[in-house]
Design a protein around this motif. Structure first.
Motif: not given
Ligand code: AMP
Ligand code: TRP
Length: 326
Positions: A37-39, A71-78
């Motif tokens: 999930y990207c900003i 959840d940053p343990k499951k998904s990549i947020v960047f």
């Protein structure tokens, strides 16, 4: 596991339309997919931004992602601009897209129609979006219907390059939100609730205080019939409020209609205020905990690292196929 990628522009705060239409799906998808999930800050500067406000919005949106349950343990947020490969791949894709097909993008046509001097970045916006998606071997892109044309272009570019240069990209599928998931503007229920609409009364932001939520709902446009009934064509305002009520309460539309039979809009709206305030309160609480914490920056830095690791593999493949570098 399938790879999922989606992005949201850091322009203005997210509203309940973004939440119910997109973020709820993001949270669900992370259970059995590999999600990024990207900003997308590079997309947002296709329109002039105030740098100080942009920086705040980037962190606001990242915090909201986490607050709603990504959840940053499951998904990549960047954040998009922290992975340079987005811009690099965009260039390669630009060299393989045609000015004709980009001129036909409705979003470009709409956004550039009043301006003699639309920025080139606005023209290339869909190509950068294609780069975001193709960089991560994405299988599924959950987005709104308005992005259909951009997903089609992404697929065309992937297929075109695969045919010309050999298997390079995964051809992604869009996963479009159902029409019923569309939340409409509160003061004009025939148009979509939007971040950019001028009227503040048109939306409820995820961070709105109870008093503002109350004002927006109590003043929302309904009709003169007086009955609480789902009928999008003849009663768009009430139908929209029923949708919001149903999404936040988990109750079915029919159940709500039965509950309010014989009652007026006032009682219905008053209950809806409580339900929305109650629904947003835990999100707002988590947001306040996260927004100014070190944890937020740690999550985003880690997200950049993980995204970069995937992106660099793709760029290696692209360079090989195109004969770039030494
Ligand atoms: P945007 O606010 O246009 O950047 O959209 C971000 C995400 O939220 C996209 O996936 C949209 O489809 C979704 N979205 C935006 N507005 C609404 C709305 N009014 N109802 C439902 N989903 C929406
Ligand atoms: N254009 C999308 C929007 O306005 C945002 C976006 C940029 C995006 N890159 C993306 C969405 C990649 C999905 C995948 O909503």
């Amino acid at each position: 596991m399938k790879r999922v990628f989606s992005g949201v522009q850091p322009t203005g705060n997210l509203h309940i339309g973004n939440y119910l239409g997109a973020l709820v799906q993001f949270v669900e998808l992370q259970e059995d997919n590999h999600c990024l999930y990207c900003i997308v800050d590079l997309h947002s500067i296709t329109v002039e931004q105030d740098p100080a406000i942009l920086k705040e919005h980037i962190l606001d949106i990242a915090s909201l992602y986490l607050a709603v349950g990504v959840d940053p343990k499951k998904s990549i947020v960047f954040v998009q601009s922290t992975v340079a490969a987005h811009s690099e791949l965009a260039w390669v894709l630009m060299c393989n897209s045609y000015t004709g097909e980009l001129s036909r993008m409705t979003q470009f046509k709409q956004k550039s129609k009043d301006s003699e001097s639309a920025p080139t970045g606005l023209f290339c916006y869909p190509v950068l979006m294609a780069a975001d998606i193709l960089l991560y071997d994405t299988d599924i892109v959950p987005v709104g219907n308005d992005q259909k044309q951009h997903i089609e272009l992404t697929r065309d570019l992937a297929i075109r390059i695969n045919n010309k240069y050999g298997e390079t990209f995964v051809v992604p599928d869009g996963r479009f939100l159902k029409e019923s998931a569309r939340i409409m503007s509160l003061d004009d229920p025939t148009s979509k609730m939007s971040k950019s609409a001028e009227s503040e009364a048109s939306r409820i932001s995820l961070l709105d205080e109870p008093a503002r939520i109350k004002k927006a709902i109590m003043r929302s446009t309904t009709d003169s019939e007086g009955s609480i009934r789902f009928d999008v064509e003849n009663k768009p305002g009430v139908s929209n409020l029923l949708n919001i009520y149903s999404s936040f309460s988990g109750k079915g539309i029919e159940e709500i209609e039965a509950q309010y039979e014989g009652l007026g809009y006032g009682a219905f709206k008053k209950d809806l205020v409580d339900i929305v305030v109650e629904g947003l309160s835990p999100i707002q609480e988590r947001y306040r905990d996260i927004r100014y914490s070190n944890e937020l920056l740690d999550v985003l830095r880690e997200g950049t690292e993980k995204a970069e690791a995937i992106a660099s593999q793709t760029m290696k493949r692209v360079s090989e196929r195109f004969g770039l570098g030494i």
